[in-house]
Design a protein around this motif. Structure first.
Motif, PDB file in Angstrom:
ATOM      1  N   ASP A 287      85.860  48.815  50.033  1.00 14.27           N
ATOM      2  CA  ASP A 287      85.351  49.073  48.800  1.00 14.27           C
ATOM      3  C   ASP A 287      83.708  49.347  48.704  1.00 14.27           C
ATOM      4  N   LYS A 288      83.337  50.248  47.885  1.00 15.91           N
ATOM      5  CA  LYS A 288      81.914  50.372  47.823  1.00 15.91           C
ATOM      6  C   LYS A 288      81.433  50.709  46.427  1.00 15.91           C
ATOM      7  N   SER A 289      80.487  50.095  45.907  1.00 15.07           N
ATOM      8  CA  SER A 289      79.888  50.215  44.587  1.00 15.07           C
ATOM      9  C   SER A 289      78.461  50.151  44.535  1.00 15.07           C
ATOM     10  N   SER A 290      77.724  50.732  43.536  1.00 13.81           N
ATOM     11  CA  SER A 290      76.226  50.673  43.251  1.00 13.81           C
ATOM     12  C   SER A 290      75.992  50.078  42.055  1.00 13.81           C
ATOM     13  N   PRO A 291      75.712  48.868  41.935  1.00 16.43           N
ATOM     14  CA  PRO A 291      75.377  47.982  40.842  1.00 16.43           C
ATOM     15  C   PRO A 291      73.966  48.672  40.171  1.00 16.43           C
ATOM     16  N   SER A 292      73.054  48.938  41.184  1.00 13.46           N
ATOM     17  CA  SER A 292      71.766  49.556  40.662  1.00 13.46           C
ATOM     18  C   SER A 292      71.359  50.556  41.652  1.00 13.46           C
ATOM     19  N   PRO A 293      70.264  51.370  41.155  1.00  8.38           N
ATOM     20  CA  PRO A 293      69.699  52.415  42.281  1.00  8.38           C
ATOM     21  C   PRO A 293      69.412  51.730  43.477  1.00  8.38           C
ATOM     22  N   LEU A 294      68.943  50.876  43.595  1.00 14.10           N
ATOM     23  CA  LEU A 294      68.553  50.080  44.783  1.00 14.10           C
ATOM     24  C   LEU A 294      69.432  49.234  45.555  1.00 14.10           C
ATOM     25  N   CYS A 295      70.540  48.967  44.944  1.00  8.65           N
ATOM     26  CA  CYS A 295      71.595  47.936  45.461  1.00  8.65           C
ATOM     27  C   CYS A 295      73.011  48.918  45.686  1.00  8.65           C
ATOM     28  N   THR A 296      73.635  48.413  47.017  1.00 10.75           N
ATOM     29  CA  THR A 296      74.886  48.968  47.216  1.00 10.75           C
ATOM     30  C   THR A 296      75.828  47.781  47.645  1.00 10.75           C
ATOM     31  N   LYS A 297      76.821  47.562  47.226  1.00 11.49           N
ATOM     32  CA  LYS A 297      77.677  46.396  47.628  1.00 11.49           C
ATOM     33  C   LYS A 297      78.933  46.868  48.121  1.00 11.49           C
ATOM     34  N   ALA A 298      79.520  46.700  49.285  1.00 10.15           N
ATOM     35  CA  ALA A 298      80.669  46.935  50.117  1.00 10.15           C
ATOM     36  C   ALA A 298      81.441  45.813  50.509  1.00 10.15           C
ATOM     37  N   THR A 299      82.659  45.759  50.661  1.00 12.50           N
ATOM     38  CA  THR A 299      83.607  44.900  51.105  1.00 12.50           C
ATOM     39  C   THR A 299      84.194  45.534  52.299  1.00 12.50           C
ATOM     40  N   ILE A 300      84.178  44.903  53.572  1.00 11.84           N
ATOM     41  CA  ILE A 300      84.577  45.418  54.954  1.00 11.84           C
ATOM     42  C   ILE A 300      85.803  44.243  55.312  1.00 11.84           C
ATOM     43  N   ALA A 301      86.602  44.975  55.907  1.00  9.42           N
ATOM     44  CA  ALA A 301      87.439  43.855  56.708  1.00  9.42           C
ATOM     45  C   ALA A 301      87.276  44.008  58.338  1.00  9.42           C
TER      46      ALA A 301
END
Length: 124
Positions: free
Chosen positions: A29-43
């Motif tokens: 999964d990948k999301s961008s909660p803000s312009p400077l922040c990206t969150k990812a989930t890796i396995a």
């Protein structure tokens, strides 16, 4: 094994970091909660690991990559930094000894890897 892993990359676009994560792990999964922040989930080995990529984390040019898990494939920050440098080909910095609550380490003591050298230095 460290509780988490955090490295800092110099002048490295987030998309390049995501490409490294995708080529090394399974990106769930990948999301961008803000312009400077990206969150990812890796396995990794049947473990899901949350990754936070934060641009301008240390000055305007450094991006933090934080693996919030003790199940990463690396023994410590330096091992992760070495792999990231190989993959991203940009300067990578990390805490020299790993973070310890009761440690008496110098908070400015860091490890740096770039095309010229690798080793400890004072980052302040």
């Amino acid at each position: 094994m460290q509780e988490d892993i955090e490295i800092y990359v110099l002048s490295c676009p987030t998309e390049k970091i995501i490409t490294w994560l995708e080529s090394t792990f399974t990106l769930i999964d990948k999301s961008s909660p803000s312009p400077l922040c990206t969150k990812a989930t890796i396995a990794v080995d049947n473990n899901e690991i949350e990754v936070t990529i934060l641009e301008q984390a240390a000055g305007k040019r450094f991006t933090s990559i934080w693996f919030d898990s003790d199940k990463t494939p690396w023994e410590d920050d330096i091992a992760c930094a070495k792999q990231a440098f190989e993959a991203l080909n940009c300067e990578v910095r990390c805490n020299f000894q790993g973070w310890e609550e009761e440690g008496n380490q110098d908070p400015d003591q860091w490890w740096r890897i770039n095309s010229h050298e690798e080793g400890p230095f004072i980052w302040n």
